[in-house]
Enzyme design. Structure first.
Site, PDB file in Angstrom:
ATOM      1  CD  GLU A  33      -9.887  -8.291  -1.457  1.00 40.90           C
ATOM      2  OE1 GLU A  33      -9.260  -7.003  -2.272  1.00 40.90           O
ATOM      3  OE2 GLU A  33     -10.534  -7.738  -0.940  1.00 40.90           O
ATOM      4  CB  CYS A  58     -10.139  -2.873  -8.150  1.00 39.76           C
ATOM      5  SG  CYS A  58     -10.186  -3.903  -6.627  1.00 39.76           S
ATOM      6  CG  HIS A  86      -1.799  -1.113   0.810  1.00 38.01           C
ATOM      7  ND1 HIS A  86      -2.193  -2.314   1.038  1.00 38.01           N
ATOM      8  CD2 HIS A  86      -3.522  -0.943   0.125  1.00 38.01           C
ATOM      9  CE1 HIS A  86      -3.313  -3.059   0.922  1.00 38.01           C
ATOM     10  NE2 HIS A  86      -3.606  -1.969   0.240  1.00 38.01           N
ATOM     11  NE  ARG A 124      -6.147  -0.118  -2.346  1.00 39.36           N
ATOM     12  CZ  ARG A 124      -5.689  -0.307  -3.238  1.00 39.36           C
ATOM     13  NH1 ARG A 124      -5.720   1.451  -4.034  1.00 39.36           N
ATOM     14  NH2 ARG A 124      -5.378  -1.014  -3.951  1.00 39.36           N
ATOM     15  NE  ARG A 167     -11.110  -1.861  -0.494  1.00 39.59           N
ATOM     16  CZ  ARG A 167      -9.786  -1.974  -0.062  1.00 39.59           C
ATOM     17  NH1 ARG A 167      -9.365  -3.312  -1.354  1.00 39.59           N
ATOM     18  NH2 ARG A 167      -9.183  -1.397  -0.151  1.00 39.59           N
ATOM     19  NE  ARG A 204      -1.083  -5.912  -0.925  1.00 40.86           N
ATOM     20  CZ  ARG A 204      -2.397  -5.498  -1.462  1.00 40.86           C
ATOM     21  NH1 ARG A 204      -3.362  -5.647  -0.691  1.00 40.86           N
ATOM     22  NH2 ARG A 204      -2.484  -4.073  -1.541  1.00 40.86           N
ATOM     23  CG  ASN A 253      -3.029  -5.097  -5.272  1.00 40.50           C
ATOM     24  OD1 ASN A 253      -2.638  -5.179  -6.577  1.00 40.50           O
ATOM     25  ND2 ASN A 253      -3.428  -4.139  -5.357  1.00 40.50           N
ATOM     26  CG  ASP A 254      -5.459  -8.076  -1.174  1.00 40.72           C
ATOM     27  OD1 ASP A 254      -4.243  -8.780  -0.552  1.00 40.72           O
ATOM     28  OD2 ASP A 254      -6.212  -7.594  -0.710  1.00 40.72           O
TER      29      ASP A 254
HETATM   30  C1  PEP Z   1      -6.487  -5.953  -4.395  1.00 41.67           C
HETATM   31  O1  PEP Z   1      -6.120  -6.637  -3.552  1.00 41.67           O
HETATM   32  O2  PEP Z   1      -6.327  -6.201  -5.613  1.00 41.67           O
HETATM   33  C2  PEP Z   1      -7.334  -4.292  -4.690  1.00 41.67           C
HETATM   34  C3  PEP Z   1      -7.749  -3.694  -4.953  1.00 41.67           C
HETATM   35  O3  PEP Z   1      -6.435  -4.417  -2.504  1.00 41.67           O
HETATM   36  P1  PEP Z   1      -6.013  -3.757  -1.869  1.00 41.67           P
HETATM   37  O4  PEP Z   1      -4.526  -3.525  -2.808  1.00 41.67           O
HETATM   38  O5  PEP Z   1      -6.227  -2.385  -1.353  1.00 41.67           O
HETATM   39  O6  PEP Z   1      -5.282  -5.186  -0.933  1.00 41.67           O
HETATM   40 MG    MG Z   2      -7.109  -6.734  -1.360  1.00 44.33          MG
END
Ligand code: PEP
Ligand code: MG
Length: 592
Positions: free
Chosen positions: A445, A516, A203, A310, A346, A479, A468-469
């Protein structure tokens, strides 16, 4: 400026996480040991000086323990263990005995003596060519800086405040930055940053891209090779940090900067166009934001709405913004600004690497597998319900969607939707307007959610795939851990199979599916996402126009052929190669 600039240019490679080229002086975060003045004291003052030191050590201990707790809550016990080492250094008896001895024999102020003793240790450590010992030198300096501040007059400035009060512009070099450190960066002073750890999808990196702060992460042991004041050039396109760049390098970078400026300028012509493939297939291209104030920037880049707002960052940072009214204002502002396009809000995704001030009494051993996202919301109605009401109120002022993060099973999704329905009822009773048909989505995710996509699709209006998750949990690759970042690949066939399956399940059930996660802005992956039939891509502001251009150069049939071609491949590297061949043919200028 360092005194000796004849040391010549040195280059350090890391991971480019946020584009841009900046040049300036280094500011080492956490290394701010000021030299106290030396002052004679009388013999009568020796005992009070000893007490002053004891008091400062106690105060420092308290701060380190508090910080350890904060970091543990935010980033887990492994990250916090550094502070155990700091406590040992703080209480090192050799240092303290030497300080006491000198204080008694020399009758000078204790801060100066403490400083000199530490400096002597540091000097000997710095001369040793051992990266481990050099790291220890940084830790010792860090601890000593705190002690000296506590010995000095005035308020102790804690880590977060390091960014304040520094007059000039500089490039921040740190071991690591938390997402909230990054969010609090003052763009008037910080030109860019480099860290020793970190990854593309942390993040911190996402925040850097959102705020347009050029950044390179994962340059190991960097802090032992640069000093505050060193002249550096940071290349956020290629992931390079160049210390004392020579004339040739500077000229080379002037050319690169000019080329990038031309490309960016050229992309601006796509700002007001729709996003469609060369054969006329439309895809919604929206933006990810973390703060309401980002909206003007993403609109300047031609976003067709916000695909992911977010909300946890302002929640985690600003006490005053946690109120229901303040939340409503934020969401209304964004809804009004993006109308007639949509904003998908979200619900808070606290946990993992995102701070939860005061929420956790005990740190968790595995925060990414623990109390995160929808799990927190369902157990904390005081957080969840006001947010749902705020989102609903905003839905009366624009086109608003709501989605739930970190869904792992259908029960969670149903419970979240039931809470939303209850809050609709409450607003209705109170006579407050909202959109009864507000679109509701589930983030996909977690692999279990991807595998159960058909069942989940029956509950919602859309899916938003959080790659990402999804990559993190499918491949069991943390990650934010750069040690394993080579394994973090969205082109891994297991991940791609899941994404394809989720999009197909969505369409089979008559709902739309977007992406996303950071993959949505990865131009190497664009043809595959088009080939899978993804309906929406939501990306960071800096990627918007490049993605629009990339899509405009592709035909759906070519992308579908690519999907067929890679379905026979078993490794991420082979799949990436296949994608590279196509993208180098279609939009080479967009690939750095
Ligand atoms: C993801 O996990 O891809 C996502 C968009 O949420 P975050 O990166 O905030 O966990
Ligand atoms: Mg996520």
């Amino acid at each position: 400026m360092p005194e000796n600039d004849s040391r010549g240019e040195r280059r350090f490679a890391g991971t480019a996480v946020s584009p841009g080229i900046v040049r300036g002086q280094v500011h080492l975060k956490g290394v701010l040991m000021d030299e106290p003045e030396s002052r004679r004291i009388s013999e009568n003052e020796v005992e009070p000086e000893k007490r002053r030191l004891k008091q400062a050590l106690l105060q420092t201990r308290g701060q380190i323990v508090e910080m350890r707790q904060k970091i543990e809550e935010a980033a887990g016990s492994e990250n916090a263990s550094i502070f155990d080492a700091h406590l040992l250094l703080l209480e090192d008896s050799t240092v303290l005995e030497e300080v006491t001895k000198l204080l008694e024999s020399e009758c000078r102020n204790v801060d100066r003596i403490y400083y000199e003793v530490i400096e002597r240790y540091l000097e000997s450590l710095r001369r040793i060519e051992d990266p481990y010992l050099r790291e220890r030198a940084i830790d010792i300096e860090d601890v000593a800086r705190r002690v000296l501040r506590n010995l000095g007059p005035g308020e102790y400035a804690d880590e977060e405040m390091v960014f304040e009060g520094l007059g000039e512009e500089f490039i921040l070099v740190a071991h690591d930055l938390t997402p909230s450190d990054t969010a609090s960066i003052d763009r008037n002073h910080v030109l860019g940053f480099a860290t020793e750890v970190g990854s593309m999808v942390s993040h911190t990196a996402i925040m850097a891209r959102s705020l347009n702060i050029p950044a390179v992460v994962g340059i190991h042991a960097l802090r032992s090779d640069v000093e505050t004041g060193d002249e550096i050039l940071l290349d956020g396109y290629n992931g390079l940090l160049i210390v004392r760049p020579n004339q040739e390098t500077l000229e080379e970078y002037e050319i690169l900067k000019a080329e990038k400026a031309i490309l960016l300028d050229d992309l601006q012509e796509l700002r007001d166009l729709e996003t469609e493939t060369a054969d006329g297939h439309q895809i919604t291209l929206s933006a990810n934001i973390e703060f309401a104030h980002e909206i003007s920037q993403v609109q300047k880049q031609g976003a067709e709405g916000v695909g992911l707002f977010r909300t946890e960052f302002f929640y985690a940072n600003e006490e005053s913004l946690r109120s229901e009214n303040a939340q409503t204002r934020q969401y209304v502002d964004v809804a009004v600004a993006v109308a007639p396009n949509a904003v998908i809000i979200r619900t808070v995704d606290l946990g993992g690497d995102k701070l939860m001030p005061g929420l956790l009494a005990e740190p968790e051993p595995n925060p990414f597998l623990g109390w995160r996202g929808i799990r927190v919301c369902l157990q904390e109605p005081d957080i969840f319900r006001p947010q749902l009401r705020s989102i609903l109120r905003a839905s009366a002022r624009g086109k608003v969607g709501v989605m739930f993060p970190f869904i792992c099973c259908v029960e969670e999704l149903r419970e979240a939707i039931a809470a939303l329905e209850e809050e609709k009822l409450n607003l209705r009773k109170a006579g407050e307007p909202f959109d009864d048909n507000i679109e509701v989505g589930a983030m996909i995710e977690i692999p279990s959610a991807a595998l159960m996509a058909d069942e989940l699709a029956r509950e919602v209006d859309f899916f938003s795939i959080g790659t990402n998750d999804l990559v993190q949990y499918t491949l069991a690759v943390d990650r934010v851990n750069d040690r394993v970042s080579d394994l973090f690949r969205s082109a891994n066939p297991a991940v791609l199979k899941l994404i394809k399956q989720v999009v197909e399940a969505a369409h089979r059930n008559g709902i739309w599916a977007g992406i996303c996660g950071e993959m949505a802005g990865d131009l190497l992956m664009t043809p595959l996402m088009v080939g899978f039939g993804v309906d929406e891509l939501s990306v960071g502001a800096s990627q918007l126009l490049s993605v629009r251009r990339a899509i405009s150069r592709l035909k759906v049939s070519e992308c579908q052929n690519l999907v067929k071609e890679i379905s026979g491949l078993s490794s991420a590297v082979e799949i990436e190669e296949c994608c590279r061949t196509l993208v180098m043919e279609k939009y080479p200028e967009l690939i750095t």
